[in-house]
Enzyme design. Sequence first.
Site, PDB file in Angstrom:
ATOM      1  N   ARG A 171     -22.628 -32.117 -30.973  1.00  0.00           N
ATOM      2  CA  ARG A 171     -21.661 -31.755 -29.933  1.00  0.00           C
ATOM      3  C   ARG A 171     -20.351 -31.303 -30.571  1.00  0.00           C
ATOM      4  O   ARG A 171     -19.732 -30.349 -30.108  1.00  0.00           O
ATOM      5  CB  ARG A 171     -21.429 -32.934 -28.983  1.00  0.00           C
ATOM      6  CG  ARG A 171     -22.636 -33.268 -28.119  1.00  0.00           C
ATOM      7  CD  ARG A 171     -22.362 -34.443 -27.214  1.00  0.00           C
ATOM      8  NE  ARG A 171     -21.356 -34.120 -26.214  1.00  0.00           N
ATOM      9  CZ  ARG A 171     -20.738 -35.026 -25.458  1.00  0.00           C
ATOM     10  NH1 ARG A 171     -21.000 -36.306 -25.609  1.00  0.00           N
ATOM     11  NH2 ARG A 171     -19.844 -34.646 -24.579  1.00  0.00           N
ATOM     12  N   CYS A 176     -13.177 -38.418 -27.495  1.00  0.00           N
ATOM     13  CA  CYS A 176     -14.647 -38.350 -27.397  1.00  0.00           C
ATOM     14  C   CYS A 176     -14.986 -37.302 -26.350  1.00  0.00           C
ATOM     15  O   CYS A 176     -14.390 -36.230 -26.324  1.00  0.00           O
ATOM     16  CB  CYS A 176     -15.220 -39.719 -27.059  1.00  0.00           C
ATOM     17  SG  CYS A 176     -14.612 -40.434 -25.517  1.00  0.00           S
TER      18      CYS A 176
END
Length: 284
Positions: A180, A239
């Site tokens: 990611r 995050c």
Amino acid sequence: MSLDPIVDPRTLVARQERANLVLVDARSGKDSRERFEAGHLEGARHVDLDRGLSAHVSNPAHGGRHPLPDPQMFARVLAWLGVSSQKRIVIYDDKGGANAAARLWWMLRATGHPRVQVIDGGYDAAVAAGIPVVRGPSEHSDQTTAPIGGWASPLADIDEVARAASDPGRLVLDVRDPSRYRGEADPFDPNPGHIPGAVNAPYASNLDVDGRFLSRDELAARYRALIGNRDPSDVIVSCGSGVTACHTLLAMEHAGLPGAKLYVGSFSEWARSGRPVAKGDQRG
């Protein structure tokens, strides 16, 4: 007195050890209530990430996918759970503390509760240690709501993150999975990639192969290598939506490196903000 933020479930096996604390089941997901009722640690009460630990999301471009709730709404959640400043609070989830357990730990510490811990290894480790499992709905407390003045632990907004990511004296840690971070794919957010200048430090590396936290010394060595000569207060942790970032903040505190800031909006906000997004392994 502050406790170590991580507790070994073996110390909680005796019933009397659980009698003087508030035990919270923070397993999340659409079926979290059903899973709780099908089996939970004896004495635990249930809280849901989306309904209890996050505000309603009107636009993820402003606050991300899991924005913090209004402090007074959170105060009502704590009253329902029976949390008070005199109680020790112990939390578990089924993601090695990486999901709602760490988020609730951070929120409680941010509202002034010093006696908060996350069960090392989560639900499975607690069951393996011998803590009884029971079925049925969550009990709740009828105590009155104590007001919360706000979030006392350090937070960073998107503008501060942008400044910090380009400042050599500061550090933005992106704790998402490397794929990611690199922008190969992202099942949750548009425009895959990372904040330019952010360094990838996957939260999963806080755990060993059994899903338990690394030792204090191992975590301290890991984060000292990442932050160098910077003070932890010069570090911002990001995050996807401000949840697993709390896992790294928990690990850093366990390692004796408290004080880093949480970017609640995280990449879910950044990716929708119109700001540049970087791809690949490089910093920047």
